[in-house]
Design a protein around this motif. Structure first.
Motif, short mmCIF file in Angstrom:
data_model
loop_
_atom_site.label_atom_id
_atom_site.label_comp_id
_atom_site.label_asym_id
_atom_site.label_seq_id
_atom_site.Cartn_x
_atom_site.Cartn_y
_atom_site.Cartn_z
N ASN A 163 0.81 -1.22 0.00
CA ASN A 163 0.00 0.00 0.00
C ASN A 163 0.85 1.27 0.00
O ASN A 163 0.39 2.32 -0.46
N ALA A 164 2.07 1.19 0.51
CA ALA A 164 2.95 2.37 0.50
C ALA A 164 3.27 2.76 -0.94
O ALA A 164 3.33 3.95 -1.27
N ALA A 165 3.49 1.77 -1.80
CA ALA A 165 3.76 2.05 -3.21
C ALA A 165 2.49 2.48 -3.94
O ALA A 165 2.51 3.41 -4.76
N ALA B 222 6.11 -1.92 -5.81
CA ALA B 222 7.15 -0.90 -5.98
C ALA B 222 7.67 -0.89 -7.41
O ALA B 222 7.86 0.19 -8.01
N ARG B 223 7.89 -2.06 -7.98
CA ARG B 223 8.36 -2.13 -9.37
C ARG B 223 7.30 -1.55 -10.31
O ARG B 223 7.64 -0.84 -11.27
N ALA B 224 6.04 -1.85 -10.04
CA ALA B 224 4.96 -1.32 -10.88
C ALA B 224 4.90 0.20 -10.79
O ALA B 224 4.50 0.87 -11.76
N ARG B 225 5.32 0.75 -9.67
CA ARG B 225 5.32 2.20 -9.50
C ARG B 225 6.52 2.86 -10.20
O ARG B 225 6.55 4.07 -10.37
N HIS C 176 11.52 5.12 5.93
CA HIS C 176 10.44 4.13 5.97
C HIS C 176 9.14 4.81 5.54
O HIS C 176 8.62 5.69 6.22
N LEU C 177 8.60 4.39 4.39
CA LEU C 177 7.30 4.86 3.91
C LEU C 177 6.26 3.89 4.43
O LEU C 177 6.18 2.74 3.96
N ALA C 178 5.45 4.32 5.38
CA ALA C 178 4.68 3.39 6.20
C ALA C 178 3.20 3.76 6.24
O ALA C 178 2.79 4.85 5.86
N GLY C 179 2.41 2.83 6.74
CA GLY C 179 1.02 3.08 7.05
C GLY C 179 0.87 3.71 8.42
O GLY C 179 1.76 3.58 9.28
N LEU D 114 4.37 8.69 7.25
CA LEU D 114 3.11 7.96 7.13
C LEU D 114 2.44 8.41 5.84
O LEU D 114 2.01 9.56 5.73
N VAL D 115 2.36 7.48 4.88
CA VAL D 115 1.89 7.87 3.55
C VAL D 115 0.48 7.36 3.24
O VAL D 115 -0.12 7.77 2.25
N TYR D 116 -0.04 6.45 4.08
CA TYR D 116 -1.41 5.98 3.88
C TYR D 116 -2.02 5.55 5.20
O TYR D 116 -1.32 5.30 6.19
N ALA D 117 -3.34 5.48 5.22
CA ALA D 117 -4.07 4.96 6.37
C ALA D 117 -4.94 3.80 5.91
O ALA D 117 -5.50 3.83 4.80
N ALA D 118 -5.04 2.78 6.73
CA ALA D 118 -5.92 1.64 6.47
C ALA D 118 -6.99 1.63 7.56
O ALA D 118 -6.73 1.25 8.70
N ASP D 119 -8.19 2.07 7.20
CA ASP D 119 -9.27 2.21 8.17
C ASP D 119 -10.07 0.90 8.26
O ASP D 119 -10.48 0.34 7.24
#
Length: 227
Positions: A61-63, A89-92, A121-124, A141-146
């Motif tokens: 999810n970070a990517a 990550a490769r797809a990004r 660290h690119l993290a949730g 923190l680059v994303y949230a998982a609710d």
């Protein structure tokens, strides 16, 4: 597994990562039902004042949800936990991706062995910082998982005869609060995930390795054991 049974398999990770698991489950003779336990959304984040030597990602999810800020980092080495994270990550567009399947401590140790002294660290939002030792570790923190509050209807209907795939300790703990464990069989991707699920399940197994392929193989074996 009896091929005529077409037993339901609940794939509980968010899309699009669930699609590969669902396709592979179908090939094994399961009916895959995708029922994400979290909805993922991007967060605003800023670059560190000092450019890091390398990146760390512990979730795909970070990517997928890291946003436009990733473009400025695309040339850096990226250390990824799990092949799904590496593939995202490769797809990004990341070209130098080092992947490890033994958890975050092992991949940080790999970065240290490669001479990396400064990781980003690119993290949730819910991820705990890893132990970095003598590596300088910045974190964004680059994303949230609710968390969801209930399962979708197709998953709820399938529960009595289903096998649920649990991909993380957080998912396992949440799933246990949404269902009646005594009715359900589970397969966990790691011992930590299995422990987070708790006890009282109709049947439970743990994948031999923390990969989707091993998770599905454990589900098929559990199905064979139960006839």
């Amino acid at each position: 597994m009896r091929r005529t049974e077409r037993r339901a398999l609940l794939v509980l990770r968010p899309e699009p990562g669930a699609s590969a698991s669902a396709a592979a489950a179908d090939a094994l003779g399961f009916v895959a039902i995708v029922a994400p336990l979290f909805t993922v959304r991007p967060l605003d984040w800023s670059m560190p004042a000092t450019r890091p030597e390398a990146l760390l990602m512990t979730s795909a999810n970070a990517a997928r949800h890291g946003g436009s800020g990733l473009a400025a980092l695309i040339d850096l080495p990226l250390y990824a936990v799990g092949e799904a994270t590496a593939a995202a990550a490769r797809a990004r567009g990341f070209g130098h991706v080092v992947v490890g399947d033994d958890g975050v401590d092992a991949i940080v140790a790999r970065a240290r062995a490669d001479g990396i002294t400064d990781l980003l660290h690119l993290a949730g939002r819910e991820h705990r910082p890893p132990a970095a030792g003598d590596i300088a570790l910045a974190r964004r923190l680059v994303y949230a998982a609710d968390a969801v509050t209930s399962l979708p209807a197709p998953a709820a209907v399938a529960l009595p005869e289903a096998i649920a795939l649990l991909h993380s300790p957080r998912a396992a703990a949440l799933f246990a609060t949404l269902v009646a464990p005594a009715r359900i069989a589970i397969v966990a991707i790691s011992p930590a995930t299995r422990a987070a699920a708790g006890e009282g399940w109709r049947a439970a197994a743990t994948a031999a390795q923390p990969t989707d392929a091993s998770l599905l193989a454990a589900a098929a074996k559990l199905c064979d054991q139960r006839g």
